[in-house]
Write an enzyme that holds these catalytic residues in place. Structure first.
Site, short mmCIF file in Angstrom:
data_model
loop_
_atom_site.label_atom_id
_atom_site.label_comp_id
_atom_site.label_asym_id
_atom_site.label_seq_id
_atom_site.Cartn_x
_atom_site.Cartn_y
_atom_site.Cartn_z
N ARG A 48 -12.31 8.12 -23.71
CA ARG A 48 -12.97 9.26 -23.04
C ARG A 48 -14.46 9.08 -22.78
O ARG A 48 -15.06 9.93 -22.11
CB ARG A 48 -12.78 10.57 -23.81
CG ARG A 48 -11.37 11.11 -23.76
CD ARG A 48 -11.34 12.62 -23.89
NE ARG A 48 -11.88 13.12 -25.14
CZ ARG A 48 -12.09 14.41 -25.39
NH1 ARG A 48 -11.83 15.33 -24.47
NH2 ARG A 48 -12.56 14.79 -26.57
N ASP A 49 -15.11 8.04 -23.31
CA ASP A 49 -16.55 7.92 -23.07
C ASP A 49 -16.95 6.45 -22.89
O ASP A 49 -17.91 5.97 -23.50
CB ASP A 49 -17.33 8.55 -24.21
CG ASP A 49 -18.78 8.88 -23.83
OD1 ASP A 49 -19.06 8.98 -22.61
OD2 ASP A 49 -19.62 9.05 -24.73
N ILE A 50 -16.20 5.75 -22.07
CA ILE A 50 -16.53 4.36 -21.77
C ILE A 50 -17.75 4.34 -20.85
O ILE A 50 -17.74 4.91 -19.77
CB ILE A 50 -15.34 3.64 -21.09
CG1 ILE A 50 -14.17 3.56 -22.07
CG2 ILE A 50 -15.75 2.25 -20.61
CD1 ILE A 50 -14.43 2.75 -23.31
N ASN A 54 -21.94 2.17 -24.71
CA ASN A 54 -20.88 2.11 -25.72
C ASN A 54 -20.16 0.77 -25.75
O ASN A 54 -19.13 0.63 -26.43
CB ASN A 54 -19.87 3.24 -25.51
CG ASN A 54 -20.40 4.58 -26.00
OD1 ASN A 54 -21.34 4.62 -26.79
ND2 ASN A 54 -19.81 5.66 -25.53
N THR A 88 -19.45 11.34 -20.07
CA THR A 88 -20.81 11.18 -19.57
C THR A 88 -20.81 11.19 -18.05
O THR A 88 -19.98 10.53 -17.41
CB THR A 88 -21.43 9.87 -20.09
OG1 THR A 88 -21.42 9.90 -21.52
CG2 THR A 88 -22.87 9.70 -19.61
#
Length: 264
Positions: A48-50, A54, A88
């Site tokens: 969900r936040d690649i 990260n 993001t």
């Protein structure tokens, strides 16, 4: 991690012009990591936040997918989850931003954006001379559609790879970041395309106005931290412009499209 994050090298104060072999290693490592989360882990995990910050890099520039604070388990047999939007701005898949519909291919979209950043040295979202936001995915798509895929590649990359390999990576990135869910490959397919001579499928046409609207939607749900995260549910969001219709309908100009979006 000795080499920090991918963001540090692409956009940080100590920006380094990474060579093509290192960029290729980072792309492959990230793709393999996501493929493991989706198909190796049980139950599978949707990150969900690649994003570039990260993707951590060790002393050999091997990529490690990090920060699982927003990750979701995906029980076997579920086609998708309906959940609040988190992630993001610039990296969130359209179907997730609009409807809260989360699948492994939401991560594939984010990977496509990161791969475009890695190839181009440009950020996922940029601002034009008029102060309007523009998406890297639109920029890359326009070049590919005009037969100029290599223009996506950052100028002056040390040890540049063969043009056909560079072009293939651009096509994979554009395919992964396609706005339509089922036009995207799985991460297993992505790894196979990047590692072998397997060709990239033909790119489907994409609705550019829909992407422009997605940026507005993401902005409306953006918190001060730059995270899309909203516990309060959905509300109507109206887009003015062309409606992207099904094959049995004709495109209507100037219609008002009501979409769902999670907001703070």
């Amino acid at each position: 991690m000795e080499n920090g994050s991918l963001y540090d090298h692409l956009f940080g104060s100590a920006k380094k012009n990474l060579s093509w072999p290192i960029r290729q290693k980072i792309a492959l490592g990230t793709a393999r990591g996501l493929a493991y989360l989706h198909y190796g882990a049980q139950p599978s995990i949707i990150h969900r936040d690649i994003k570039a910050s990260n993707i951590l890099l060790d002393h050999k520039f091997e990529a490690k997918v990090a920060d699982f604070g927003l990750a979701k388990f995906n029980p076997e047999g579920m086609t998708h989850m309906s959940t609040r939007v988190a992630g993001t701005m610039g990296y969130v898949a359209p179907e997730y931003a609009l409807y809260g519909q989360l699948t492994e291919r939401s991560d594939v979209f984010s990977f496509g954006v990161v791969l475009l950043e890695l190839l181009s040295g440009k950020k996922a979202l940029q601002t034009d001379h008029d102060g309007q936001p523009s998406a890297l995915t639109d920029f890359a798509w326009a070049l590919v559609r005009n037969g100029s895929a290599l223009d996506v590649i950052e100028d002056g990359i040390p040890e540049p790879g063969p043009p056909e390999v560079l072009e293939k990576y651009v096509l994979v990135a554009v395919l992964c970041s396609h706005p339509q869910l089922y036009a995207r490959p799985t991460m297993d397919q992505v790894v196979k395309m990047l590692e072998t001579d397997e060709s990239v499928p033909s790119l489907m046409e994409r609705p550019i106005p829909f992407i422009a609207g997605r940026i507005d939607i993401e902005k409306s749900a953006l918190s001060n931290s730059g995270q899309l995260c909203s516990p309060t549910g959905y509300q109507a969001y109206t887009l003015q412009g062309r409606r992207i219709s099904s094959s049995k309908e004709e495109t209507e100009e100037g219609s008002s499209v009501s979409e769902a979006v999670t907001t703070d």
